[in-house]
Design a protein around this motif. Sequence first.
Motif, mmCIF file in Angstrom:
data_model
loop_
_atom_site.group_PDB
_atom_site.id
_atom_site.type_symbol
_atom_site.label_atom_id
_atom_site.label_comp_id
_atom_site.label_asym_id
_atom_site.label_seq_id
_atom_site.Cartn_x
_atom_site.Cartn_y
_atom_site.Cartn_z
ATOM 1 N N GLY A 170 0.644 -1.314 -0.222
ATOM 2 C CA GLY A 170 -0.080 -0.229 -0.360
ATOM 3 C C GLY A 170 0.631 1.161 -0.406
ATOM 4 O O GLY A 170 0.088 2.377 0.304
ATOM 5 N N ARG A 171 1.994 0.923 -0.651
ATOM 6 C CA ARG A 171 3.134 2.053 -0.200
ATOM 7 C C ARG A 171 4.453 1.930 -1.192
ATOM 8 O O ARG A 171 5.007 2.322 -0.518
ATOM 9 C CB ARG A 171 3.864 2.198 0.706
ATOM 10 C CG ARG A 171 3.934 3.663 1.360
ATOM 11 C CD ARG A 171 4.098 3.983 2.980
ATOM 12 N NE ARG A 171 5.202 3.139 2.903
ATOM 13 C CZ ARG A 171 5.653 3.306 4.706
ATOM 14 N NH1 ARG A 171 5.473 3.789 5.777
ATOM 15 N NH2 ARG A 171 6.187 2.168 5.110
ATOM 16 N N PRO A 172 4.000 2.122 -2.846
ATOM 17 C CA PRO A 172 4.680 2.326 -3.631
ATOM 18 C C PRO A 172 5.721 3.073 -3.547
ATOM 19 O O PRO A 172 7.109 2.517 -4.231
ATOM 20 C CB PRO A 172 3.883 1.622 -4.465
ATOM 21 C CG PRO A 172 2.300 2.440 -4.976
ATOM 22 C CD PRO A 172 2.405 2.381 -3.297
ATOM 23 N N TRP A 173 5.456 3.833 -3.328
ATOM 24 C CA TRP A 173 6.289 5.446 -3.202
ATOM 25 C C TRP A 173 7.016 5.365 -2.119
ATOM 26 O O TRP A 173 8.228 6.710 -2.183
ATOM 27 C CB TRP A 173 4.829 6.781 -2.787
ATOM 28 C CG TRP A 173 4.466 6.335 -1.767
ATOM 29 C CD1 TRP A 173 5.132 6.909 -0.018
ATOM 30 C CD2 TRP A 173 3.066 6.182 -1.356
ATOM 31 N NE1 TRP A 173 3.103 6.586 0.645
ATOM 32 C CE2 TRP A 173 2.899 6.386 -0.307
ATOM 33 C CE3 TRP A 173 2.323 6.146 -2.383
ATOM 34 C CZ2 TRP A 173 1.251 5.597 -0.112
ATOM 35 C CZ3 TRP A 173 0.956 5.351 -1.783
ATOM 36 C CH2 TRP A 173 0.592 5.330 -1.009
ATOM 37 N N LEU A 174 6.917 4.336 -1.667
ATOM 38 C CA LEU A 174 8.377 3.695 -1.145
ATOM 39 C C LEU A 174 9.755 4.179 -1.436
ATOM 40 O O LEU A 174 10.646 4.337 -0.609
ATOM 41 C CB LEU A 174 8.513 3.032 -0.013
ATOM 42 C CG LEU A 174 9.158 2.283 1.590
ATOM 43 C CD1 LEU A 174 9.422 3.577 2.014
ATOM 44 C CD2 LEU A 174 9.183 1.032 1.907
ATOM 45 N N PHE A 175 9.616 3.386 -2.341
ATOM 46 C CA PHE A 175 10.907 3.312 -3.135
ATOM 47 C C PHE A 175 11.129 5.094 -3.617
ATOM 48 O O PHE A 175 12.736 4.759 -4.184
ATOM 49 C CB PHE A 175 10.535 2.000 -4.371
ATOM 50 C CG PHE A 175 10.882 0.666 -4.200
ATOM 51 C CD1 PHE A 175 11.593 -0.123 -3.666
ATOM 52 C CD2 PHE A 175 9.321 0.258 -3.368
ATOM 53 C CE1 PHE A 175 11.196 -0.734 -3.440
ATOM 54 C CE2 PHE A 175 9.324 -1.069 -3.285
ATOM 55 C CZ PHE A 175 10.255 -1.869 -3.259
ATOM 56 N N THR A 176 10.100 5.740 -3.653
ATOM 57 C CA THR A 176 10.733 6.910 -4.203
ATOM 58 C C THR A 176 11.589 7.702 -3.204
ATOM 59 O O THR A 176 12.635 7.694 -2.938
ATOM 60 C CB THR A 176 9.957 7.913 -4.083
ATOM 61 O OG1 THR A 176 8.431 7.610 -5.650
ATOM 62 C CG2 THR A 176 10.807 9.103 -4.506
ATOM 63 N N ASP A 177 11.426 6.443 -2.124
ATOM 64 C CA ASP A 177 12.451 7.914 -0.755
ATOM 65 C C ASP A 177 14.077 6.188 -1.023
ATOM 66 O O ASP A 177 14.534 7.049 -0.141
ATOM 67 C CB ASP A 177 11.407 7.122 0.811
ATOM 68 C CG ASP A 177 10.520 8.346 0.702
ATOM 69 O OD1 ASP A 177 10.013 8.832 -0.528
ATOM 70 O OD2 ASP A 177 9.652 8.006 2.128
#
Length: 395
Positions: free
Chosen positions: A253-260
């Motif tokens: 539920g947090r694919p944007w973790l890979f941005t980080d």
Amino acid sequence: MGNIELWSPVILAPMAGVTNAPFRRLCRECGEAGLAPAASEALATTRKGVDAPAGLYVSEMITSRALVERTPETMRMIEPDPTERVRSVQLYGVHPQTMAQAATMLCEEDLVDHIDMNFGCPVPKVTRKGGGAALPWKADLFAEIVQRVVAAAKPYQIPVTVKMRTGIDPDHLTFKRAALDAQEAGVDAVALHARTAAQHYSGKAHWDQIAELVELLDIPVLGNGDIFSAEDALSMQAHTNCAGVVVGRGAQGRPWLFTDLVAAFSGLEKRALPTLREVAAMIERHGELMVAEFYGDELRAMREMRKHVGWYLRGFAIGGPQRYALNLVSTREELHERLQALDLDQPYPAAALGPRGRAGSEKVPHLPAGWLDSPYLDEDGAKLLQGAELDSSGG
């Protein structure tokens, strides 16, 4: 890692029912959004199958026998996202010959750029058949499987890695011996989830054991366990000196973790904190990809989306009736309408940060009868494995 160049030392862990092609695409795109400007500008010139600018994004676990038998569900599961840069497939199996056949098939038919082998799954339906995290206890069986898969992939220059746990329980640790055997067999990297099978996902991951493996091996060691933020990833690497990090539950539920993650390893302070409006847009795109490019069946896709929606909306102020209605969506139109009915002008909540997934409690592993009597496979043990791959569900 073999002939693959990871510009960012970040890997999405394979998760059954989660890391299908649509989810992998979203994670990869988010990861690429975290690249440093120079790397971002170079994306158009990447070499497909070799360059992994934002890391590796691994498929769901694929059962080797189901693959060799070409069951329709399995063949659909290994279809890559058309924009995938490096096609990474994780194989599961307990029979050396079948695993080698599956690896040969993937390589011969140009279906893969990287093969990972699953020796870390703690789920009872896998370990009770001697697979997953139970298998490395049988040293001879483990070594033969790894040797055969590496030999099958070598003529095609396809890198092979293994993912394992530290052992079955504290009295039956296997990670050092198994990692040395894997290195001797010619694998290109070893990923260690620093928990035993008995722990499942409970307690704390023992990062010191990752550090021990780094000191022991000459090949890259990848660390896995308790990475829920970019800061966790940097802490693990500083603590263990591991070559890269493998992230599973933290991305649910947090694919944007890979941005980080990618930004952090690029030395950038960029962090993604999407508003609920932006999260809703991500959910709708995820649903669109699930229908159009994966299932082709709207009802099935929406049923699969329900768990993702719950993960995406974690921590946001959403009433019980609204959450319940979202858990019953059957069409993309319903998904759109129910998302748009929410108060979308909410910032990313602090409650959405931190650990994800069910940690549960420590459990006695389900193993074949007499499995722990010897670290070597005898005739009775071999018979126990005969039905281990008869479930050809593909995962």
